[in-house]
Every structure is written in structure tokens, then in C-alpha cells.
Design a protein around this motif. Structure first.
Motif, PDB file in Angstrom:
ATOM      1  N   UNK A 346       0.837  -1.202   0.000  1.00  0.00           N
ATOM      2  CA  UNK A 346       0.000   0.000   0.000  1.00  0.00           C
ATOM      3  C   UNK A 346       0.876   1.258   0.000  1.00  0.00           C
ATOM      4  N   UNK A 347       1.904   1.246   0.812  1.00  0.00           N
ATOM      5  CA  UNK A 347       2.803   2.397   0.880  1.00  0.00           C
ATOM      6  C   UNK A 347       3.586   2.540  -0.430  1.00  0.00           C
ATOM      7  N   UNK A 348       4.031   1.397  -0.992  1.00  0.00           N
ATOM      8  CA  UNK A 348       4.793   1.411  -2.236  1.00  0.00           C
ATOM      9  C   UNK A 348       3.979   2.023  -3.375  1.00  0.00           C
ATOM     10  N   UNK A 349       2.726   1.566  -3.525  1.00  0.00           N
ATOM     11  CA  UNK A 349       1.908   2.063  -4.642  1.00  0.00           C
ATOM     12  C   UNK A 349       1.500   3.526  -4.432  1.00  0.00           C
ATOM     13  N   UNK A 350       1.339   3.959  -3.159  1.00  0.00           N
ATOM     14  CA  UNK A 350       1.038   5.370  -2.915  1.00  0.00           C
ATOM     15  C   UNK A 350       2.220   6.239  -3.341  1.00  0.00           C
ATOM     16  N   UNK A 353       2.383   6.329  -7.070  1.00  0.00           N
ATOM     17  CA  UNK A 353       1.334   7.185  -7.614  1.00  0.00           C
ATOM     18  C   UNK A 353       1.729   8.658  -7.505  1.00  0.00           C
ATOM     19  N   UNK A 354       2.298   9.049  -6.358  1.00  0.00           N
ATOM     20  CA  UNK A 354       2.715  10.448  -6.158  1.00  0.00           C
ATOM     21  C   UNK A 354       3.830  10.812  -7.146  1.00  0.00           C
ATOM     22  N   UNK A 355       4.782   9.893  -7.366  1.00  0.00           N
ATOM     23  CA  UNK A 355       5.877  10.159  -8.299  1.00  0.00           C
ATOM     24  C   UNK A 355       5.363  10.315  -9.720  1.00  0.00           C
ATOM     25  N   UNK A 357       2.342  11.463 -10.547  1.00  0.00           N
ATOM     26  CA  UNK A 357       1.694  12.769 -10.613  1.00  0.00           C
ATOM     27  C   UNK A 357       2.722  13.878 -10.761  1.00  0.00           C
ATOM     28  N   UNK A 358       3.835  13.781 -10.042  1.00  0.00           N
ATOM     29  CA  UNK A 358       4.884  14.788 -10.148  1.00  0.00           C
ATOM     30  C   UNK A 358       5.480  14.809 -11.554  1.00  0.00           C
ATOM     31  N   UNK A 359       5.706  13.594 -12.088  1.00  0.00           N
ATOM     32  CA  UNK A 359       6.277  13.502 -13.441  1.00  0.00           C
ATOM     33  C   UNK A 359       5.328  14.115 -14.472  1.00  0.00           C
ATOM     34  N   UNK A 360       4.016  13.857 -14.335  1.00  0.00           N
ATOM     35  CA  UNK A 360       3.032  14.429 -15.260  1.00  0.00           C
ATOM     36  C   UNK A 360       3.021  15.946 -15.175  1.00  0.00           C
ATOM     37  N   UNK A 361       3.084  16.446 -13.920  1.00  0.00           N
ATOM     38  CA  UNK A 361       3.071  17.897 -13.720  1.00  0.00           C
ATOM     39  C   UNK A 361       4.281  18.553 -14.366  1.00  0.00           C
ATOM     40  N   UNK A 362       5.452  17.913 -14.275  1.00  0.00           N
ATOM     41  CA  UNK A 362       6.676  18.448 -14.891  1.00  0.00           C
ATOM     42  C   UNK A 362       6.542  18.462 -16.407  1.00  0.00           C
ATOM     43  N   UNK A 363       6.002  17.387 -16.984  1.00  0.00           N
ATOM     44  CA  UNK A 363       5.841  17.289 -18.439  1.00  0.00           C
ATOM     45  C   UNK A 363       4.897  18.377 -18.950  1.00  0.00           C
ATOM     46  N   UNK A 364       3.795  18.583 -18.208  1.00  0.00           N
ATOM     47  CA  UNK A 364       2.839  19.593 -18.655  1.00  0.00           C
ATOM     48  C   UNK A 364       3.411  21.012 -18.552  1.00  0.00           C
ATOM     49  N   UNK A 365       4.249  21.224 -17.555  1.00  0.00           N
ATOM     50  CA  UNK A 365       4.825  22.560 -17.376  1.00  0.00           C
ATOM     51  C   UNK A 365       5.825  22.892 -18.484  1.00  0.00           C
ATOM     52  N   UNK A 366       6.400  21.862 -19.101  1.00  0.00           N
ATOM     53  CA  UNK A 366       7.357  22.080 -20.174  1.00  0.00           C
ATOM     54  C   UNK A 366       6.650  22.306 -21.504  1.00  0.00           C
TER      55      UNK A 366
END
Length: 366
Positions: A346-350, A353-355, A357-366
């Protein structure tokens, strides 16, 4: 003293119908027979709590006035000292569940409790609290609800505490701080131009002060036993002492009682430190202002009294994946605290999941 001991011992009663021991029914003022259902009301001591003068006990530590001889069992594994009723059937330590040997029982004097906080719910209710706690745990394994909870390992235990009362008088010296604000100029850049502006900054004006404070310090609560293994969590120690009852051995029937291992003298030293904190708090309140500094406290305590009290807690353990976890429940309020397992996946998948979301946010900002 012998008459006092006899009076206390005679409070233990047997059922008039079948002869079985009458046990305290949590949440009531009744003792009841679990075999035939007969009940009797616990007689309340109208004289109230037995507050004892402190100084005579500190000056004569060997004094056994207001004491009683009780049967004790010492756990060699965790060091707990437990009072076992003569017909108490479970001979396992309430803390670590290690077997206790009845032949090792010995008699020992203790200062009689002045008050007891009776259990407010039974063992069955403690299991319901545990079940609700498990359901509310974050990152717990999905099958934790299947944890093996052995009712035989759930014990109601009365914990020993000291309480201290005193009249407090103190003189203090310190400083009173009053806030005021000044305008401070600064420069900043706006649209490529340098401009002058001001901002408000807080300052403190200090004034030397001194004074006297006094008041009654009531029921300073000091723990009276050490638990080397599985100590009682501070989270469950939210006792409501206004519900204390004058001591009566009938409240103990059916439960284990732990004997104090922290001497009265050491408990008094701890209570004095607490009184110093209270005096400092009172001094700050007396100084007033926006903030305070207390540089010196000269404290005196008088009319000091104490009592030995007993407070209720359920102690148990549950087994999950072959490992034992302990938990504790306040026997008055139902507050629970304990050790628990975590689900790695559960902790691993959370985290995964957060990583993402961060990667998606970085891609969109570029």
C-alpha cells in the motif's frame, strides 16, 4: 492497624446463593456473581478520599501506618509486580503474557489506595474498540481484521499513581514584554524602477518586574510504576479524576492490580518539579503583557498531602502473520493506542502514484 487491615479485607464478598466470588461489574457500583447473577451494591465510604499527610511519611519511610499486606507475584521477564487475588485463575503477566509461578508468590506491605477510578466498560467492549480501531488504520494490511485476538490475553489492570496536593506560595522576578510596532523603510523594484516603501515591524519593550503568587495545587498526578517492556502509552493517560471513588477492594475484584515500584519519596520529587512548572505558569499570568520572562522563582509548598490511587486500563495483544502486537485501552474513556503492522505494498503504490503525478506535472509545465 490490625483492625484497619481486617476492615479492608472483609470488603471481599462471596455470593450468598452459590458461594462464588462476587466480581465488580464495570460501569456500575455493583458486584455480581457470574454464575447465578446475584448482585450487591458496593457501599460508598461517606467519609470521602483518604488524603494522607506527606511529611510524616517522608520523615519515617519505614512507617507502615495506613498500610495492608497483599499477595504479590513478580514477573521475571518484564519486572512487573502484580497483585493476584487468591482465586485468580490466570497466572500470566498482563504485560508480556509470560507464565507466573504461584509458588513464587510473596506477601508485601503497601500504602493503601485512597481512591480508585473504576472500570467503565467490560472486556467485551474493549474488543469492540479494538475492532473499530483496526478498521480505521491507514496503510494496514487488508486482512488485518482477521488478526487473532485471544480473550484470555486481554486483562483489566489497575495502574498505581501518586497524587499530591499542596498550598503553593512563591515570589518571582522577571520581565514583562509589551509589543509595539515601528515603520521601517525599505527599497524594492516595481516595473524596473526602484521605489521606497515602509513596512511595520514588531518590537518588544521589556520592563523588570517582581511579585508574589499563591494558590492550591490539586491532584498533581505522578506515575508510580515502571514498565520496562510495553510501557503504557501517554496517549491513553487522559484520566478524568473527578470520577474517582473512595477506595473499596470490591472495585478490584476480577481485575489485576499493579503495585507501585516508584517510592513515595521519588514521586514527591517529581511532583515538586511539576509544582515549579505550575508556579512559573502562574508567574507569567501574573506578569501579564504580551510575553514574559521568568528569571527566578522562590517556591514554598505547605499543607502537603498525598494519596495512592488506582487507574484502569485494558492490556492485550493480537497476533498477525505470526507476530504479536500489544495495544492498550483506557478503561474509563476508551482511548486506544497500540503497535500495528503496515502494508508494504500500500505504501509502495502510494509513493509510486505520487511520483507519477509529479512527473506528469513536470511534463505539462514544459
Amino acid at each position: 492497624m490490625e483492625e484497619e487491615r481486617k476492615a479492608v479485607s472483609e470488603q471481599k464478598k462471596s455470593c450468598i446463593n452459590c458461594g462464588a466470588e462476587l466480581k465488580y461489574k464495570p460501569g456500575t457500583t455493583e458486584i455480581t456473581c457470574e454464575y447465578c447473577g446475584h448482585q450487591e451494591t458496593i457501599a460508598k465510604d461517606e467519609s470521602g478520599f483518604k488524603e494522607l499527610e506527606l511529611l510524616p511519611y517522608l520523615e519515617e519511610m519505614g512507617s507502615q501506618s495506613h498500610s495492608e499486606e497483599i499477595m504479590m507475584l513478580h514477573c521475571k521477564n518484564c519486572g512487573a509486580n502484580q497483585h493476584i487475588e487468591e482465586n485468580y485463575k490466570s497466572l500470566h503477566c498482563v504485560y508480556c503474557t509470560m507464565p507466573l509461578i504461584i509458588e513464587d508468590a510473596y506477601k508485601e506491605d503497601w500504602i493503601l489506595p485512597g481512591a480508585v477510578l473504576p472500570f467503565q466498560f467490560d472486556q467485551k467492549k474493549s474488543h469492540q474498540i479494538f475492532t473499530a480501531w483496526v478498521k480505521g488504520l491507514w496503510f494496514a494490511p487488508n486482512n488485518l481484521k482477521k488478526a487473532a485476538l485471544d480473550p484470555q490475553n486481554t486483562k483489566g489492570l489497575y495502574l498505581p499513581y501518586w497524587t499530591f496536593d499542596a498550598q503553593l506560595y512563591a515570589s518571582y522576578t522577571g520581565q514583562r514584554g509589551d509589543y509595539y510596532y515601528v515603520s521601517v523603510p525599505y527599497t524594492t523594484t516595481v516595473n524596473g524602477k526602484t521605489v521606497q516603501r515602509t513596512r511595520q515591524e514588531r518590537r518588544t519593550r521589556w520592563t523588570n518586574v517582581s511579585g508574589n503568587i499563591s494558590g492550591f495545587v490539586d491532584d498533581t498526578l505522578i506515575k508510580a510504576s515502571h514498565q520496562r517492556k510495553n510501557p503504557i502509552p501517554s496517549k491513553i493517560s487522559n484520566w478524568k479524576l473527578d470520577a474517582l471513588e473512595p477506595f473499596n477492594t470490591n472495585f478490584l475484584s476480577g481485575f489485576v492490580t499493579e503495585k507501585y515500584t516508584i517510592p513515595l519519596k521519588d514521586g514527591h520529587l517529581s511532583s515538586t518539579k511539576e509544582a515549579e512548572k505550575i508556579a512559573t505558569s502562574w508567574a507569567r499570568r501574573d506578569i501579564g503583557g504580551d510575553t514574559q520572562r521568568v528569571s527566578g522563582i522562590d517556591m514554598n509548598l505547605s499543607e502537603q498531602t498525598f494519596k495512592h490511587i488506582l487507574l484502569p486500563v485494558y492490556i492485550s495483544a493480537y497476533t498477525y502473520s505470526g507476530k504479536k502486537y500489544n495495544f492498550f485501552i483506557n478503561g474509563q474513556t476508551g482511548t486506544i493506542s497500540g503497535k500495528r503492522p503496515y502494508s508494504f505494498w500500500k505504501i509502495f503504490f502510494l509513493v509510486l502514484f505520487i511520483l507519477i503525478l509529479i512527473a506528469i506535472a513536470i511534463m505539462l509545465s514544459e
